[in-house]
Design a protein around this motif. Sequence first.
Motif, PDB file in Angstrom:
ATOM      1  N   SER A  17     -71.550 -43.924 -44.998  1.00  0.00           N
ATOM      2  CA  SER A  17     -70.914 -44.905 -44.321  1.00  0.00           C
ATOM      3  C   SER A  17     -71.536 -44.807 -42.814  1.00  0.00           C
ATOM      4  CB  SER A  17     -69.233 -44.642 -43.982  1.00  0.00           C
ATOM      5  OG  SER A  17     -69.319 -43.282 -43.458  1.00  0.00           O
ATOM      6  N   LEU A  19     -70.121 -44.470 -39.881  1.00  0.00           N
ATOM      7  CA  LEU A  19     -69.640 -43.348 -39.257  1.00  0.00           C
ATOM      8  C   LEU A  19     -70.285 -41.861 -39.720  1.00  0.00           C
ATOM      9  CD1 LEU A  19     -66.079 -44.204 -38.661  1.00  0.00           C
ATOM     10  CD2 LEU A  19     -67.817 -44.102 -36.928  1.00  0.00           C
ATOM     11  N   GLN A  22     -73.730 -41.735 -38.296  1.00  0.00           N
ATOM     12  CA  GLN A  22     -73.796 -41.253 -37.010  1.00  0.00           C
ATOM     13  C   GLN A  22     -73.216 -39.850 -36.815  1.00  0.00           C
ATOM     14  OE1 GLN A  22     -71.158 -43.824 -34.663  1.00  0.00           O
ATOM     15  NE2 GLN A  22     -71.986 -45.504 -35.785  1.00  0.00           N
ATOM     16  N   ALA A  23     -72.430 -39.175 -37.405  1.00  0.00           N
ATOM     17  CA  ALA A  23     -71.957 -37.770 -37.599  1.00  0.00           C
ATOM     18  C   ALA A  23     -73.041 -36.843 -37.862  1.00  0.00           C
ATOM     19  CB  ALA A  23     -70.452 -37.576 -38.562  1.00  0.00           C
ATOM     20  N   GLN A  48     -64.130 -32.421 -34.983  1.00  0.00           N
ATOM     21  CA  GLN A  48     -63.133 -33.829 -34.437  1.00  0.00           C
ATOM     22  C   GLN A  48     -63.022 -33.981 -32.973  1.00  0.00           C
ATOM     23  OE1 GLN A  48     -59.978 -33.237 -37.861  1.00  0.00           O
ATOM     24  NE2 GLN A  48     -60.406 -35.045 -37.692  1.00  0.00           N
ATOM     25  N   PHE A  53     -65.136 -38.024 -34.413  1.00  0.00           N
ATOM     26  CA  PHE A  53     -65.228 -38.338 -35.630  1.00  0.00           C
ATOM     27  C   PHE A  53     -63.868 -37.915 -36.700  1.00  0.00           C
ATOM     28  CE2 PHE A  53     -69.714 -38.196 -34.636  1.00  0.00           C
ATOM     29  CZ  PHE A  53     -70.196 -39.530 -34.745  1.00  0.00           C
ATOM     30  N   SER A  54     -63.818 -38.608 -37.654  1.00  0.00           N
ATOM     31  CA  SER A  54     -62.586 -38.140 -38.567  1.00  0.00           C
ATOM     32  C   SER A  54     -63.071 -37.219 -39.409  1.00  0.00           C
ATOM     33  CB  SER A  54     -61.969 -39.367 -39.168  1.00  0.00           C
ATOM     34  OG  SER A  54     -62.857 -39.918 -39.748  1.00  0.00           O
ATOM     35  N   PRO A  57     -66.066 -38.707 -42.528  1.00  0.00           N
ATOM     36  CA  PRO A  57     -67.564 -38.489 -42.162  1.00  0.00           C
ATOM     37  C   PRO A  57     -68.035 -37.507 -41.721  1.00  0.00           C
ATOM     38  CG  PRO A  57     -66.090 -39.712 -40.413  1.00  0.00           C
ATOM     39  CD  PRO A  57     -65.265 -39.444 -41.498  1.00  0.00           C
TER      40      PRO A  57
END
Length: 235
Positions: A17, A19, A22-23, A48, A53-54, A57
């Motif tokens: 994904s 995200l 990105q993470a 987090q 980020f959640s 991800p």
Amino acid sequence: MHKSSAMDKSDIATRSSPLASQAYETLRASIIACEISPGEKLKIDALQKVHKFSSSPLREALNRLVAEGLVTSDDRRGFRTAPMTSVDLNDLTLCRTIQEAAAFELAIQHGDDAWEASVVAAFHQLEKVERQINRGEAQRDDRWTHLHKTFHIALISASQSERLISACENHFDQSERYRRLSASVRSKSRNTVAEHKALVDCVLRRDAAKARTLIIDHIEKTAANVARYLKEKRL
């Protein structure tokens, strides 16, 4: 010529994904820059809060980093940044010298005029920054790191082996992590501009035998600086 990053990394990134990607990039950059200490526990809740980020991800990103060898994981201890030791440095240096020497020789064998031009251009950009560093006008920061990696990958980009280039890229990044950690004991007398120029000369002369010798020596000199640091720290 080499057109993209490692095939396996690209395939994973395509399935990830946005995200998670990105993470992954955020954590990877922090680990390589030693902003996160070797062996440090990577708690999802703490990550987090810092990176916004959640958990999903972040877990996906950490699993990708485990596959690259920058993070370790087990059921009891969770995720941690990979440790940095003399034993691992020796193994990493061995892998780099074997792989980059082979890839460089293949590139000299297969490379065309466009490849030569790409190597010269990459060297020119790196040389400008290195001369600024030598004059005290710049530092070996993220910009230098990017240009240095670009130059090394340009040298091997005509090898016609995506898997070999992928391995070289991954091990280059792991070596950069060691270089960052040991920056305080870097040799002051080393002339990296001359070392890089000698590699370019091998490209222009198509001297594969000399190229092998010089790239191995170049990698081992950096490793020797790092080894001194690890010895001081008893790692």
